[in-house]
Design a protein around this motif. Structure first.
Motif, PDB file in Angstrom:
ATOM      1  N   GLU A 197       0.824  -1.208   0.000  1.00 33.50           N
ATOM      2  CA  GLU A 197       0.000   0.000   0.000  1.00 33.50           C
ATOM      3  C   GLU A 197       0.859   1.258   0.000  1.00 33.50           C
ATOM      4  OE1 GLU A 197      -2.596  -0.192   3.330  1.00 33.50           O
ATOM      5  OE2 GLU A 197      -3.726  -1.935   2.583  1.00 33.50           O
ATOM      6  N   GLU A 198       1.943   1.231   0.775  1.00 34.38           N
ATOM      7  CA  GLU A 198       2.804   2.412   0.886  1.00 34.38           C
ATOM      8  C   GLU A 198       3.700   2.583  -0.342  1.00 34.38           C
ATOM      9  OE1 GLU A 198       5.011   2.368   4.504  1.00 34.38           O
ATOM     10  OE2 GLU A 198       3.232   2.275   5.782  1.00 34.38           O
ATOM     11  N   PHE A 199       4.027   1.469  -1.014  1.00 37.94           N
ATOM     12  CA  PHE A 199       4.905   1.503  -2.188  1.00 37.94           C
ATOM     13  C   PHE A 199       4.178   0.792  -3.341  1.00 37.94           C
ATOM     14  CE2 PHE A 199       7.524   1.783   1.545  1.00 37.94           C
ATOM     15  CZ  PHE A 199       8.542   2.675   1.232  1.00 37.94           C
ATOM     16  N   PRO A 200       3.169   1.420  -3.919  1.00 39.38           N
ATOM     17  CA  PRO A 200       2.313   0.732  -4.905  1.00 39.38           C
ATOM     18  C   PRO A 200       3.031   0.301  -6.180  1.00 39.38           C
ATOM     19  CG  PRO A 200       1.840   3.089  -4.825  1.00 39.38           C
ATOM     20  CD  PRO A 200       2.737   2.803  -3.666  1.00 39.38           C
ATOM     21  N   ASP A 201       4.160   0.930  -6.502  1.00 39.92           N
ATOM     22  CA  ASP A 201       4.876   0.567  -7.726  1.00 39.92           C
ATOM     23  C   ASP A 201       5.934  -0.508  -7.494  1.00 39.92           C
ATOM     24  OD1 ASP A 201       3.438   2.482  -9.171  1.00 39.92           O
ATOM     25  OD2 ASP A 201       4.868   4.069  -8.666  1.00 39.92           O
ATOM     26  N   LEU A 202       6.035  -0.968  -6.266  1.00 41.13           N
ATOM     27  CA  LEU A 202       7.070  -1.933  -5.905  1.00 41.13           C
ATOM     28  C   LEU A 202       6.519  -3.355  -5.911  1.00 41.13           C
ATOM     29  CD1 LEU A 202      10.019  -2.228  -4.865  1.00 41.13           C
ATOM     30  CD2 LEU A 202       9.102  -2.046  -2.543  1.00 41.13           C
ATOM     31  N   THR A 203       7.263  -4.276  -6.515  1.00 41.27           N
ATOM     32  CA  THR A 203       6.892  -5.692  -6.473  1.00 41.27           C
ATOM     33  C   THR A 203       7.409  -6.292  -5.166  1.00 41.27           C
ATOM     34  OG1 THR A 203       7.000  -5.896  -8.886  1.00 41.27           O
ATOM     35  CG2 THR A 203       7.113  -7.933  -7.599  1.00 41.27           C
ATOM     36  N   VAL A 204       6.480  -6.814  -4.354  1.00 40.00           N
ATOM     37  CA  VAL A 204       6.827  -7.315  -3.026  1.00 40.00           C
ATOM     38  C   VAL A 204       6.479  -8.792  -2.923  1.00 40.00           C
ATOM     39  CG1 VAL A 204       6.455  -7.078  -0.538  1.00 40.00           C
ATOM     40  CG2 VAL A 204       6.410  -5.047  -2.018  1.00 40.00           C
ATOM     41  N   TYR A 205       7.445  -9.597  -2.540  1.00 42.10           N
ATOM     42  CA  TYR A 205       7.232 -11.010  -2.270  1.00 42.10           C
ATOM     43  C   TYR A 205       7.376 -11.244  -0.765  1.00 42.10           C
ATOM     44  CZ  TYR A 205       8.280 -11.298  -7.277  1.00 42.10           C
ATOM     45  OH  TYR A 205       8.298 -11.111  -8.636  1.00 42.10           O
ATOM     46  N   ALA A 206       6.646 -12.197  -0.238  1.00 40.45           N
ATOM     47  CA  ALA A 206       6.723 -12.528   1.184  1.00 40.45           C
ATOM     48  C   ALA A 206       6.848 -14.036   1.336  1.00 40.45           C
ATOM     49  CB  ALA A 206       5.490 -12.018   1.921  1.00 40.45           C
ATOM     50  N   ASP A 207       7.921 -14.480   1.966  1.00 40.55           N
ATOM     51  CA  ASP A 207       8.183 -15.907   2.132  1.00 40.55           C
ATOM     52  C   ASP A 207       8.403 -16.237   3.593  1.00 40.55           C
ATOM     53  OD1 ASP A 207       8.124 -16.520  -0.652  1.00 40.55           O
ATOM     54  OD2 ASP A 207      10.135 -15.661  -0.835  1.00 40.55           O
ATOM     55  N   LEU A 208       7.889 -17.390   4.004  1.00 45.02           N
ATOM     56  CA  LEU A 208       8.040 -17.884   5.371  1.00 45.02           C
ATOM     57  C   LEU A 208       8.763 -19.223   5.325  1.00 45.02           C
ATOM     58  CD1 LEU A 208       7.198 -17.810   8.447  1.00 45.02           C
ATOM     59  CD2 LEU A 208       5.181 -19.131   7.743  1.00 45.02           C
ATOM     60  N   GLU A 209       9.777 -19.377   6.155  1.00 47.45           N
ATOM     61  CA  GLU A 209      10.506 -20.641   6.241  1.00 47.45           C
ATOM     62  C   GLU A 209      10.701 -21.033   7.690  1.00 47.45           C
ATOM     63  OE1 GLU A 209      13.915 -21.387   3.885  1.00 47.45           O
ATOM     64  OE2 GLU A 209      13.325 -19.993   2.285  1.00 47.45           O
ATOM     65  N   LYS A 210      10.657 -22.345   7.939  1.00 51.52           N
ATOM     66  CA  LYS A 210      10.957 -22.883   9.273  1.00 51.52           C
ATOM     67  C   LYS A 210      12.355 -23.485   9.236  1.00 51.52           C
ATOM     68  CE  LYS A 210       7.323 -25.623   9.458  1.00 51.52           C
ATOM     69  NZ  LYS A 210       6.454 -25.216   8.340  1.00 51.52           N
ATOM     70  N   SER A 211      13.157 -23.146  10.235  1.00 53.02           N
ATOM     71  CA  SER A 211      14.524 -23.660  10.280  1.00 53.02           C
ATOM     72  C   SER A 211      15.078 -23.507  11.683  1.00 53.02           C
ATOM     73  CB  SER A 211      15.418 -22.910   9.290  1.00 53.02           C
ATOM     74  OG  SER A 211      16.762 -23.317   9.413  1.00 53.02           O
ATOM     75  N   PHE A 212      16.066 -24.312  12.010  1.00 53.65           N
ATOM     76  CA  PHE A 212      16.762 -24.158  13.281  1.00 53.65           C
ATOM     77  C   PHE A 212      17.874 -23.112  13.185  1.00 53.65           C
ATOM     78  CE2 PHE A 212      15.270 -28.661  13.741  1.00 53.65           C
ATOM     79  CZ  PHE A 212      14.343 -28.389  14.736  1.00 53.65           C
ATOM     80  N   SER A 213      18.148 -22.602  11.992  1.00 51.66           N
ATOM     81  CA  SER A 213      19.190 -21.595  11.798  1.00 51.66           C
ATOM     82  C   SER A 213      18.641 -20.431  10.985  1.00 51.66           C
ATOM     83  CB  SER A 213      20.409 -22.192  11.090  1.00 51.66           C
ATOM     84  OG  SER A 213      21.365 -21.183  10.801  1.00 51.66           O
ATOM     85  N   VAL A 214      18.226 -19.392  11.674  1.00 48.89           N
ATOM     86  CA  VAL A 214      17.717 -18.196  10.994  1.00 48.89           C
ATOM     87  C   VAL A 214      18.815 -17.581  10.136  1.00 48.89           C
ATOM     88  CG1 VAL A 214      16.757 -15.892  11.333  1.00 48.89           C
ATOM     89  CG2 VAL A 214      16.053 -17.757  12.836  1.00 48.89           C
ATOM     90  N   ALA A 215      20.009 -17.441  10.714  1.00 47.62           N
ATOM     91  CA  ALA A 215      21.113 -16.837   9.987  1.00 47.62           C
ATOM     92  C   ALA A 215      21.482 -17.654   8.754  1.00 47.62           C
ATOM     93  CB  ALA A 215      22.326 -16.685  10.896  1.00 47.62           C
ATOM     94  N   GLY A 216      21.420 -18.980   8.876  1.00 46.80           N
ATOM     95  CA  GLY A 216      21.769 -19.839   7.759  1.00 46.80           C
ATOM     96  C   GLY A 216      20.841 -19.653   6.576  1.00 46.80           C
ATOM     97  N   VAL A 217      19.542 -19.571   6.849  1.00 48.62           N
ATOM     98  CA  VAL A 217      18.567 -19.380   5.771  1.00 48.62           C
ATOM     99  C   VAL A 217      18.753 -18.025   5.105  1.00 48.62           C
ATOM    100  CG1 VAL A 217      16.106 -19.146   5.236  1.00 48.62           C
ATOM    101  CG2 VAL A 217      16.887 -20.953   6.788  1.00 48.62           C
ATOM    102  N   LEU A 218      18.942 -16.977   5.912  1.00 45.49           N
ATOM    103  CA  LEU A 218      19.115 -15.636   5.360  1.00 45.49           C
ATOM    104  C   LEU A 218      20.419 -15.536   4.562  1.00 45.49           C
ATOM    105  CD1 LEU A 218      17.905 -13.444   8.354  1.00 45.49           C
ATOM    106  CD2 LEU A 218      16.769 -13.723   6.149  1.00 45.49           C
ATOM    107  N   ALA A 219      21.473 -16.162   5.067  1.00 49.37           N
ATOM    108  CA  ALA A 219      22.746 -16.130   4.350  1.00 49.37           C
ATOM    109  C   ALA A 219      22.624 -16.828   2.998  1.00 49.37           C
ATOM    110  CB  ALA A 219      23.844 -16.775   5.184  1.00 49.37           C
ATOM    111  N   GLU A 220      21.929 -17.958   2.966  1.00 48.65           N
ATOM    112  CA  GLU A 220      21.729 -18.664   1.691  1.00 48.65           C
ATOM    113  C   GLU A 220      20.888 -17.832   0.733  1.00 48.65           C
ATOM    114  OE1 GLU A 220      20.049 -22.945  -0.003  1.00 48.65           O
ATOM    115  OE2 GLU A 220      20.078 -22.544   2.154  1.00 48.65           O
ATOM    116  N   ALA A 221      19.840 -17.188   1.272  1.00 53.26           N
ATOM    117  CA  ALA A 221      18.970 -16.362   0.434  1.00 53.26           C
ATOM    118  C   ALA A 221      19.702 -15.144  -0.115  1.00 53.26           C
ATOM    119  CB  ALA A 221      17.743 -15.926   1.227  1.00 53.26           C
TER     120      ALA A 221
END
Length: 300
Positions: free
Chosen positions: A225-249
């Motif tokens: 809503e605040e950035f109507p021209d922006l393409t926004v994706y939202a992903d949810l993942e379950k993992s025991f390593s938050v940093a590991g998932v973010l680093a891979e992404a």
């Protein structure tokens, strides 16, 4: 292009240089960032000569000053070659690196450093001065890994922990708009971080997952809503390593934006373990957005 139609104010860009290749790479990245923002670039070399003067000779101090000013001139020239219209200023600081960078950043500036330095008094090596600067930053703080900017992916990644990261996500949205890139919101939840008996909670995993997904969806819709021209994706993942998932992404992103937070139970300013890990292991530049601290000393 200066600023965006929504979101926080993006201030001037301050980069610390110490003569190392990573610092030079950080300066060129910072120059591109300043050009995108339509803001000035301020290049700082902190030589800490005031403290060194206690035991170093006058001749040694003069050599340090001359080398520092030559480094600033060379870095500014390299920036001018790539961004001839960019307003660039330089500063030779007699103080240590951390207070010099914070002073130069003021209230809204973004501090940029390389992920390694030369070592010694003028080092911006992550793990020493760089980590200290990141932990104490009160304004956005970027760590540029390596010296090669690589091929742009057209994607900005925002690590989202909870609703308190909304300011961080807004900042990431501004960065995505400036790059004409998409924005990916990634929330990683760790079952073992939940309070209570893990075994008794296992039957409620799907319900917990749904709650996490709902909060992420609400945030994503708000950003759309605040950035109507922006393409926004939202992903949810379950993992025991938050940093590991973010680093891979981060391998598929031009920039990773995360909310800087302090580790609980420690006196003074410290980095959370996820932020600390990402500064060491992310594949793209990492931009930390400090969380606001209220009068009681807790994050808001």
């Amino acid at each position: 292009m200066e600023g965006t139609t929504a979101g926080p104010e993006l201030g001037t860009v301050i980069v610390g240089v110490d003569g190392s290749d990573p610092a030079r790479g950080a300066a060129l990245w910072a120059a591109a960032e300043a050009a995108r923002r339509g803001k000035a670039l301020h290049i700082v070399h902190a030589a800490d000569t005031d403290n060194r003067a206690v035991y170093a000779s006058v001749e040694t101090i003069e050599r340090i000053r001359a080398a520092g000013r030559e480094l600033l001139d060379d870095t500014a020239a390299a920036v001018a070659d790539l961004h001839p219209g960019l307003h660039v200023t330089t500063e030779f600081s007699r103080s240590p690196a951390v207070p010099s960078l914070r002073r130069a950043a003021g209230v809204h500036g973004t501090i940029v450093v390389g992920n390694r330095g030369l070592g010694g008094f003028t080092s911006l090596m992550l793990g020493s001065v760089g980590l200290k600067a990141a932990a104490s930053a009160t304004t956005p703080f970027a760590v540029v890994r390596g010296t090669d900017p690589g091929v742009e992916t057209g994607s900005v990644l925002a690590g989202v922990r909870d609703e308190h990261d909304l300011d961080c996500v807004r900042y990431a949205a501004c960065e995505a708009e400036l790059r004409k890139a998409s924005l990916r919101l990634l929330h990683v939840w760790n079952l073992l971080e939940s309070v209570g008996d893990v075994v008794s909670m296992l039957d409620d995993v799907e319900e917990i997952s749904d709650r996490h997904a709902h909060r992420l969806s609400v945030m994503a819709e708000l950003i759309r809503e605040e950035f109507p021209d922006l393409t926004v994706y939202a992903d949810l993942e379950k993992s025991f390593s938050v940093a590991g998932v973010l680093a891979e992404a981060s391998q598929g992103a031009d920039l990773l934006v995360v909310g800087g937070r302090r580790s609980p139970g420690y006196i003074g300013r410290t980095l959370g373990h996820v932020s600390h890990s990402l500064l060491h292991h992310a594949s793209c530049p990492v931009l930390l957005i400090p969380r606001q601290v209220n009068n009681q000393g807790s994050e808001s």
